[in-house]
Write a protein that holds these residues in place. Structure first.
Motif, PDB file in Angstrom:
ATOM      1  N   SER A 242       0.815  -1.214   0.000  1.00 48.97           N
ATOM      2  CA  SER A 242       0.000   0.000   0.000  1.00 48.97           C
ATOM      3  C   SER A 242       0.853   1.271   0.000  1.00 48.97           C
ATOM      4  O   SER A 242       0.428   2.309  -0.509  1.00 48.97           O
ATOM      5  CB  SER A 242      -0.938   0.002   1.203  1.00 48.97           C
ATOM      6  N   LYS A 243       2.060   1.183   0.531  1.00 50.41           N
ATOM      7  CA  LYS A 243       2.946   2.364   0.590  1.00 50.41           C
ATOM      8  C   LYS A 243       3.732   2.584  -0.706  1.00 50.41           C
ATOM      9  O   LYS A 243       4.480   3.566  -0.806  1.00 50.41           O
ATOM     10  CB  LYS A 243       3.929   2.219   1.754  1.00 50.41           C
ATOM     11  N   HIS A 244       3.560   1.671  -1.670  1.00 53.09           N
ATOM     12  CA  HIS A 244       4.354   1.776  -2.910  1.00 53.09           C
ATOM     13  C   HIS A 244       3.445   1.686  -4.143  1.00 53.09           C
ATOM     14  O   HIS A 244       3.517   0.738  -4.925  1.00 53.09           O
ATOM     15  CB  HIS A 244       5.424   0.670  -2.956  1.00 53.09           C
ATOM     16  N   PRO A 245       2.581   2.680  -4.356  1.00 58.93           N
ATOM     17  CA  PRO A 245       1.719   2.664  -5.552  1.00 58.93           C
ATOM     18  C   PRO A 245       2.522   2.921  -6.823  1.00 58.93           C
ATOM     19  O   PRO A 245       3.448   3.748  -6.838  1.00 58.93           O
ATOM     20  CB  PRO A 245       0.726   3.804  -5.281  1.00 58.93           C
ATOM     21  N   LYS A 246       2.215   2.170  -7.856  1.00 58.11           N
ATOM     22  CA  LYS A 246       2.845   2.320  -9.174  1.00 58.11           C
ATOM     23  C   LYS A 246       4.368   2.288  -9.099  1.00 58.11           C
ATOM     24  O   LYS A 246       5.062   3.096  -9.726  1.00 58.11           O
ATOM     25  CB  LYS A 246       2.379   3.614  -9.838  1.00 58.11           C
ATOM     26  N   GLN A 247       4.877   1.314  -8.316  1.00 61.09           N
ATOM     27  CA  GLN A 247       6.328   1.174  -8.176  1.00 61.09           C
ATOM     28  C   GLN A 247       6.722  -0.292  -8.409  1.00 61.09           C
ATOM     29  O   GLN A 247       5.933  -1.197  -8.153  1.00 61.09           O
ATOM     30  CB  GLN A 247       6.787   1.614  -6.782  1.00 61.09           C
ATOM     31  N   LYS A 248       7.943  -0.480  -8.861  1.00 61.35           N
ATOM     32  CA  LYS A 248       8.454  -1.842  -9.010  1.00 61.35           C
ATOM     33  C   LYS A 248       8.929  -2.350  -7.654  1.00 61.35           C
ATOM     34  O   LYS A 248       9.626  -1.652  -6.919  1.00 61.35           O
ATOM     35  CB  LYS A 248       9.611  -1.878 -10.004  1.00 61.35           C
ATOM     36  N   ILE A 249       8.491  -3.553  -7.327  1.00 63.41           N
ATOM     37  CA  ILE A 249       8.948  -4.185  -6.089  1.00 63.41           C
ATOM     38  C   ILE A 249       9.389  -5.613  -6.416  1.00 63.41           C
ATOM     39  O   ILE A 249       8.953  -6.199  -7.412  1.00 63.41           O
ATOM     40  CB  ILE A 249       7.843  -4.220  -5.001  1.00 63.41           C
ATOM     41  N   LEU A 264       7.581  -7.179  -9.855  1.00 63.51           N
ATOM     42  CA  LEU A 264       6.301  -6.753 -10.428  1.00 63.51           C
ATOM     43  C   LEU A 264       6.083  -5.271 -10.205  1.00 63.51           C
ATOM     44  O   LEU A 264       6.722  -4.651  -9.338  1.00 63.51           O
ATOM     45  CB  LEU A 264       5.136  -7.542  -9.829  1.00 63.51           C
ATOM     46  N   LEU A 265       5.169  -4.722 -10.994  1.00 63.12           N
ATOM     47  CA  LEU A 265       4.795  -3.311 -10.890  1.00 63.12           C
ATOM     48  C   LEU A 265       3.445  -3.235 -10.175  1.00 63.12           C
ATOM     49  O   LEU A 265       2.467  -3.840 -10.612  1.00 63.12           O
ATOM     50  CB  LEU A 265       4.695  -2.683 -12.281  1.00 63.12           C
ATOM     51  N   THR A 266       3.395  -2.518  -9.072  1.00 65.52           N
ATOM     52  CA  THR A 266       2.134  -2.412  -8.318  1.00 65.52           C
ATOM     53  C   THR A 266       1.145  -1.506  -9.044  1.00 65.52           C
ATOM     54  O   THR A 266       1.522  -0.644  -9.842  1.00 65.52           O
ATOM     55  CB  THR A 266       2.364  -1.845  -6.906  1.00 65.52           C
ATOM     56  N   ILE A 280      -1.902  -5.031  -5.599  1.00 65.11           N
ATOM     57  CA  ILE A 280      -1.438  -6.001  -6.594  1.00 65.11           C
ATOM     58  C   ILE A 280      -2.525  -6.985  -6.999  1.00 65.11           C
ATOM     59  O   ILE A 280      -2.306  -7.834  -7.859  1.00 65.11           O
ATOM     60  CB  ILE A 280      -0.200  -6.773  -6.085  1.00 65.11           C
ATOM     61  N   GLY A 281      -3.721  -6.911  -6.341  1.00 62.16           N
ATOM     62  CA  GLY A 281      -4.839  -7.760  -6.755  1.00 62.16           C
ATOM     63  C   GLY A 281      -4.850  -9.134  -6.127  1.00 62.16           C
ATOM     64  O   GLY A 281      -5.018 -10.132  -6.848  1.00 62.16           O
ATOM     65  N   VAL A 282      -4.660  -9.215  -4.815  1.00 58.58           N
ATOM     66  CA  VAL A 282      -4.783 -10.506  -4.117  1.00 58.58           C
ATOM     67  C   VAL A 282      -5.617 -10.312  -2.859  1.00 58.58           C
ATOM     68  O   VAL A 282      -5.638  -9.230  -2.262  1.00 58.58           O
ATOM     69  CB  VAL A 282      -3.403 -11.094  -3.717  1.00 58.58           C
ATOM     70  N   TYR A 283      -6.315 -11.380  -2.468  1.00 51.33           N
ATOM     71  CA  TYR A 283      -7.070 -11.362  -1.226  1.00 51.33           C
ATOM     72  C   TYR A 283      -6.248 -11.965  -0.090  1.00 51.33           C
ATOM     73  O   TYR A 283      -5.313 -12.737  -0.316  1.00 51.33           O
ATOM     74  CB  TYR A 283      -8.368 -12.158  -1.372  1.00 51.33           C
ATOM     75  N   GLN A 284      -6.626 -11.604   1.098  1.00 50.90           N
ATOM     76  CA  GLN A 284      -5.986 -12.163   2.287  1.00 50.90           C
ATOM     77  C   GLN A 284      -6.239 -13.673   2.344  1.00 50.90           C
ATOM     78  O   GLN A 284      -7.331 -14.147   1.985  1.00 50.90           O
ATOM     79  CB  GLN A 284      -6.569 -11.485   3.548  1.00 50.90           C
ATOM     80  N   PRO A 285      -5.279 -14.477   2.797  1.00 48.75           N
ATOM     81  CA  PRO A 285      -5.509 -15.927   2.899  1.00 48.75           C
ATOM     82  C   PRO A 285      -6.546 -16.233   3.973  1.00 48.75           C
ATOM     83  O   PRO A 285      -6.753 -15.448   4.901  1.00 48.75           O
ATOM     84  CB  PRO A 285      -4.128 -16.466   3.282  1.00 48.75           C
TER      85      PRO A 285
END
Length: 420
Positions: A242-249, A264-266, A280-285
């Motif tokens: 959440s702290k890294h919008p539109k950034q490569k991680i 990947l690019l957020t 990044i489009g994932v749900y919590q487990p």
């Protein structure tokens, strides 16, 4: 139309469970319950079971349990009054008719000298003008006729006010308590189906078309590091992304016992505070366990109870925007939005409304359950009850205030509706 039906079903469920709590405890306490009603206004349906008439009424905006002794008894037999009576084989009065006597030719008629329907349960009078005074015992389950309907008399020990303080307290408290029980049950059902959120550093369902899926992440991947920073929980994952919008991680991922690096690019979305945040489009487990679902049901209910009190505190302190208060119209619109998102959102919404109904009803305000509980507590401290007339006046004023507040909130709902 679909939203209207869902709203009626939800509120019908919340009200019926609330009033069922009152009814069950009242009956177990020996209180005569004349009516269990869902809704207000004209009757749509009525059926009598035992001592209680169960009714469905036209306006689905509440409900009630009419308990003997909560209000003054409306039926009174006065000296000099002509009545008709019916007797059982033990010569006890089982039925009293006070009007339209001509329609009851099989009754025994007399002029009343004295009648006690409360404690002594007897009736005396004259069958003939100059005849002897006759006295009859009244059966404890005798009925009186009003508007051609039979209503059971309420001996003093069957009335709400005659019961011990604890019995009265529990009878009133049972309504809101049942709403909390309903919320727990709904949340347990929800978590049993959806799974209980886990804080393990793993990925839940991966959403098609978003960064996680595009760059090869799959459900079940365990995240060990992000950009070299150790990850120990789902909250670590969500917080970092959440702290890294539109950034490569770069993620260090463990899959099937093997580690691999995935870059990947957020993506970006608007956060609750209006600022952009990464995604990044994932749900919590989730964990699928009935035992875990039970625990989550209780913890989620507790969470919403806590949030209700936080909201009330903000409302009192002035930190709450009054424009955000919602009445019937606002709740209807919110329910429509929830319905469009699917069944699981409806379940969550219903449980939340059930908690809301419980907490609001327990507020120490006249006309609410909390106000009635305050009178019982005050009676316990004072050593004697408040005069019924004074208590009734306080509740009436409180009810009038609540109706005015409801109108103001509804007006606010309508303004918000037409200014959007």
């Amino acid at each position: 139309m679909e939203t209207l039906i869902i709203v009626v079903i939800i509120f019908g469920l919340l009200v019926s469970i609330h009033e069922l709590g009152h009814l069950i405890v009242a009956k177990r306490s020996g209180i005569l319950c004349r009516e269990y009603a869902i809704g207000f206004g004209p009757k749509l349906f009525a059926i009598k079971r035992g001592e209680t008439v169960y009714t469905l009424r036209l306006l689905p905006i509440g409900g009630y349990v009419r308990m003997a002794g909560e209000d003054p008894e409306t039926f009174e037999v006065k000296p000099g009054q002509s009545i008709g009576i019916f007797l059982n084989d033990r010569n006890q009065v089982t039925r009293i008719v006070s009007d339209h006597l001509e329609k009851y030719p099989n009754a025994r008629f007399l002029t009343v000298e004295h009648c006690d329907l409360d404690k002594e349960l007897y009736l005396s009078g004259y069958e003939e003008e100059n005849g002897p005074l006759i006295q009859y015992a009244i059966d404890r389950q005798a009925t009186y006729v009003s508007d051609h309907q039979d209503f059971q008399i309420a001996p003093h020990d069957r009335q709400f006010a005659s019961k011990p303080l604890l019995a009265r307290f529990l009878t009133i408290f049972a309504g809101p308590f049942m709403n909390l029980v309903l919320a727990v049950v709904i949340f347990i059902i929800y978590f049993s189906i959806q799974g209980v959120p886990s804080n393990q550093p793993q990925l839940g369902t991966v959403i098609d078309g978003y960064s996680a899926q595009k760059y090869g992440l799959v459900s079940g991947d365990r995240i060990l590091q992000i950009d070299g920073q150790g990850i120990k929980s789902w909250q670590d994952i969500a917080g970092y992304v959440s702290k890294h919008p539109k950034q490569k991680i770069e993620m260090t991922v463990e899959r099937n016992g093997e580690q691999q690096q995935i870059e990947l690019l957020t993506g970006e979305r608007k956060g609750a505070n209006g600022k952009p945040e990464g995604m990044i489009g994932v749900y919590q487990p989730t964990i699928h366990s009935f035992a875990a679902s039970i625990g989550a049901g209780f913890s989620q209910t507790y969470y919403w109870i806590k949030m209700e009190f936080v909201g009330l505190k903000m409302l009192i302190s002035g930190g709450f925007d009054l424009n955000n208060l919602a009445g019937p119209v606002g709740i209807y619109n919110a329910t429509g939005a929830v319905v469009s998102q699917g069944l699981f959102f409806v379940l969550n919404w219903t449980a939340f409304l059930s908690v809301n109904l419980a907490v609001i009803n327990l507020l120490p305000l006249p006309a609410l359950d909390g106000g009635r509980l305050m009178f019982i507590i005050f009676e316990a401290l004072r050593g004697k009850p408040i005069e019924p007339q004074k208590e009734a006046l306080v509740h009436f004023i409180g009810f009038a205030f609540l109706m005015i507040l409801m109108l103001l909130v509804t007006w606010n709902d309508l303004q918000n509706l037409f200014t959007r």
